[in-house]
Design a protein around this motif. Structure first.
Motif, PDB file in Angstrom:
ATOM      1  N   PRO A  20       0.837  -1.195   0.000  1.00 50.69           N
ATOM      2  CA  PRO A  20       0.000   0.000   0.000  1.00 50.69           C
ATOM      3  C   PRO A  20       0.875   1.249   0.000  1.00 50.69           C
ATOM      4  N   GLY A  21       0.588   2.137  -0.953  1.00 52.60           N
ATOM      5  CA  GLY A  21       1.504   3.254  -1.214  1.00 52.60           C
ATOM      6  C   GLY A  21       1.342   4.439  -0.293  1.00 52.60           C
ATOM      7  N   GLY A  22       0.604   4.277   0.802  1.00 50.64           N
ATOM      8  CA  GLY A  22       0.372   5.425   1.666  1.00 50.64           C
ATOM      9  C   GLY A  22       1.660   6.022   2.192  1.00 50.64           C
ATOM     10  N   ARG A  23       1.832   7.307   1.984  1.00 55.52           N
ATOM     11  CA  ARG A  23       2.986   7.989   2.567  1.00 55.52           C
ATOM     12  C   ARG A  23       2.733   8.313   4.007  1.00 55.52           C
ATOM     13  N   ARG A  24       3.811   8.498   4.754  1.00 58.84           N
ATOM     14  CA  ARG A  24       3.657   8.985   6.127  1.00 58.84           C
ATOM     15  C   ARG A  24       2.916  10.330   6.101  1.00 58.84           C
ATOM     16  N   GLU A  25       2.347  10.699   7.230  1.00 59.27           N
ATOM     17  CA  GLU A  25       1.651  11.996   7.293  1.00 59.27           C
ATOM     18  C   GLU A  25       2.642  13.145   7.191  1.00 59.27           C
ATOM     19  N   LYS A  26       3.835  12.958   7.746  1.00 62.19           N
ATOM     20  CA  LYS A  26       4.878  13.999   7.705  1.00 62.19           C
ATOM     21  C   LYS A  26       6.225  13.347   7.498  1.00 62.19           C
ATOM     22  N   ASN A  27       7.163  14.078   6.893  1.00 64.90           N
ATOM     23  CA  ASN A  27       8.519  13.539   6.760  1.00 64.90           C
ATOM     24  C   ASN A  27       9.363  13.981   7.969  1.00 64.90           C
ATOM     25  N   ALA A  28      10.667  13.671   7.896  1.00 66.47           N
ATOM     26  CA  ALA A  28      11.530  13.959   9.053  1.00 66.47           C
ATOM     27  C   ALA A  28      11.596  15.456   9.357  1.00 66.47           C
ATOM     28  N   LYS A  29      11.363  16.287   8.314  1.00 69.57           N
ATOM     29  CA  LYS A  29      11.391  17.745   8.540  1.00 69.57           C
ATOM     30  C   LYS A  29      10.037  18.276   8.992  1.00 69.57           C
ATOM     31  N   GLY A  30       9.036  17.400   9.110  1.00 69.89           N
ATOM     32  CA  GLY A  30       7.701  17.835   9.525  1.00 69.89           C
ATOM     33  C   GLY A  30       6.848  18.330   8.365  1.00 69.89           C
ATOM     34  N   GLU A  31       7.315  18.117   7.130  1.00 69.47           N
ATOM     35  CA  GLU A  31       6.545  18.572   5.956  1.00 69.47           C
ATOM     36  C   GLU A  31       5.442  17.554   5.623  1.00 69.47           C
ATOM     37  N   THR A  32       4.310  18.067   5.124  1.00 70.83           N
ATOM     38  CA  THR A  32       3.201  17.149   4.797  1.00 70.83           C
ATOM     39  C   THR A  32       3.283  16.623   3.363  1.00 70.83           C
ATOM     40  N   THR A  33       4.023  17.310   2.492  1.00 74.25           N
ATOM     41  CA  THR A  33       4.314  16.756   1.158  1.00 74.25           C
ATOM     42  C   THR A  33       5.796  16.964   0.873  1.00 74.25           C
ATOM     43  N   TRP A  34       6.356  16.087   0.082  1.00 74.52           N
ATOM     44  CA  TRP A  34       7.769  16.171  -0.278  1.00 74.52           C
ATOM     45  C   TRP A  34       7.997  15.307  -1.506  1.00 74.52           C
ATOM     46  N   PHE A  35       9.185  15.454  -2.100  1.00 77.49           N
ATOM     47  CA  PHE A  35       9.518  14.690  -3.308  1.00 77.49           C
ATOM     48  C   PHE A  35      10.663  13.753  -2.973  1.00 77.49           C
ATOM     49  N   ASN A  36      10.536  12.500  -3.365  1.00 78.77           N
ATOM     50  CA  ASN A  36      11.608  11.538  -3.089  1.00 78.77           C
ATOM     51  C   ASN A  36      11.885  10.692  -4.320  1.00 78.77           C
ATOM     52  N   TRP A  37      13.102  10.793  -4.858  1.00 77.12           N
ATOM     53  CA  TRP A  37      13.496  10.008  -6.031  1.00 77.12           C
ATOM     54  C   TRP A  37      13.941   8.604  -5.657  1.00 77.12           C
ATOM     55  N   THR A  38      14.196   8.357  -4.383  1.00 76.74           N
ATOM     56  CA  THR A  38      14.852   7.095  -4.005  1.00 76.74           C
ATOM     57  C   THR A  38      13.876   6.148  -3.297  1.00 76.74           C
ATOM     58  N   GLN A  39      14.364   4.953  -2.998  1.00 76.54           N
ATOM     59  CA  GLN A  39      13.557   3.953  -2.294  1.00 76.54           C
ATOM     60  C   GLN A  39      13.667   4.111  -0.780  1.00 76.54           C
ATOM     61  N   TYR A  40      14.387   5.152  -0.316  1.00 73.88           N
ATOM     62  CA  TYR A  40      14.602   5.348   1.121  1.00 73.88           C
ATOM     63  C   TYR A  40      13.914   6.643   1.562  1.00 73.88           C
ATOM     64  N   PRO A  41      13.318   6.654   2.762  1.00 78.27           N
ATOM     65  CA  PRO A  41      12.668   7.887   3.223  1.00 78.27           C
ATOM     66  C   PRO A  41      13.691   8.982   3.490  1.00 78.27           C
ATOM     67  N   ASP A  42      13.305  10.224   3.211  1.00 72.51           N
ATOM     68  CA  ASP A  42      14.122  11.396   3.566  1.00 72.51           C
ATOM     69  C   ASP A  42      15.548  11.280   3.040  1.00 72.51           C
ATOM     70  N   HIS A  43      15.676  10.888   1.774  1.00 71.85           N
ATOM     71  CA  HIS A  43      17.002  10.622   1.228  1.00 71.85           C
ATOM     72  C   HIS A  43      17.075  11.099  -0.226  1.00 71.85           C
ATOM     73  N   GLY A  44      18.198  11.748  -0.566  1.00 74.14           N
ATOM     74  CA  GLY A  44      18.428  12.119  -1.964  1.00 74.14           C
ATOM     75  C   GLY A  44      17.884  13.490  -2.313  1.00 74.14           C
ATOM     76  N   PRO A  45      18.021  13.871  -3.601  1.00 68.19           N
ATOM     77  CA  PRO A  45      17.617  15.215  -4.031  1.00 68.19           C
ATOM     78  C   PRO A  45      16.101  15.367  -4.064  1.00 68.19           C
TER      79      PRO A  45
END
Ligand SMILES: C[S@@+](CC[C@H](N)C(=O)[O-])C[C@H]1O[C@@H](n2cnc3c(N)ncnc32)[C@H](O)[C@@H]1O
Length: 224
Positions: free
Chosen positions: A15-40
């Motif tokens: 299930p593709g549900g994203r977390r409610e917030k990322n490590a910076k507390g943001e509610t949306t973000w962009f992730n190119w990688t398979q790891y949370p809070d990682h990469g450009p």
């Protein structure tokens, strides 16, 4: 009609549900990688403030939602109705976000819209023969437009069309989808062959403690 069984199975098992917030507390973000809070982040696609972006294989729409919240026109295409349902339920109300349940090649063959950037995160670009995908992307990009995509790096010596297995809950036989794996040099060569310029392909190292990095590829179409 496209058989979506394999990708629907994948969507139900992951299930593709994203977390409610990322490590910076943001509610949306962009992730190119398979790891949370990682990469450009989304800046890989360029600096324009109000761009028209197309995501190929958008899944549950987390990256697309981030693009829409920044004021971009964010068009997402995914072949799986299960993924699109999840995307609509979570992000469907965002202004600027538009979702299509379609194969990427079919969508690009039909649309009259031209985009500032086309991108794919472990998405349809990985799962389509680049000899079909790259000409189709060129056709829908504006002059000077950006193509960027990420995927897992190839296994050494295993290049071109490879099998990816999707496990089923109630059947020991996995479903199989095709993916296309290449080295960074092979990708830049393919992109040049199809008329792209300034092709760059790099491996983003994994976070500490992990082995597999992420291949990130970017190129421009000529013009502007
Ligand atoms: C590994 S998932 C990645 C989903 C999403 N980009 C993410 O990062 O979570 C691959 C996605 O690509 C979609 N997909 C695969 N082949 C496709 C195609 N030819 N056209 C459109 N979508 C496709 C699948 O349905 C699935 O949602």
């Amino acid at each position: 009609m496209t058989d979506t069984t394999a990708w629907d199975t994948y969507a139900r098992r992951k299930p593709g549900g994203r977390r409610e917030k990322n490590a910076k507390g943001e509610t949306t973000w962009f992730n190119w990688t398979q790891y949370p809070d990682h990469g450009p982040g989304i800046d890989v696609l360029g600096e324009a403030e109000k761009a028209a972006l197309l995501e190929l294989g958008c899944g549950a729409g987390g990256n697309l939602a981030h693009a829409a919240t920044l004021g971009h026109r964010a068009v997402g295409v995914d072949v799986s109705p299960v993924q699109l349902k999840a995307a609509r339920e979570r992000w469907g109300d965002l202004p600027g976000l538009e979702l299509h349940q379609r194969g990427a090649l079919d969508f690009m063959g039909e649309t009259a819209e031209r985009f500032d950037a086309v991108y794919s995160v472990f998405g349809a670009v990985w799962f389509t023969d680049p000899r079909q995908m790259l000409p189709a992307v060129r056709q829908v990009l504006k002059p000077g437009g950006v193509l960027a995509f990420s995927q897992r790096p190839p296994v050494e010596g295993c290049y071109g069309c490879q099998a990816s297995y999707i496990n089923q809950a109630d059947d020991p036989n996995p479903l199989v989808v095709k993916r296309w794996d290449y080295t960074t040099d092979m990708w830049t060569g393919l992109l040049k062959e199809h008329g792209f310029r300034h092709a760059l392909a790099n491996e983003i190292p994994p976070p500490e403690g992990w082995k597999t990095g992420t291949l990130l590829v970017r190129a421009l179409v000529p013009g502007a």
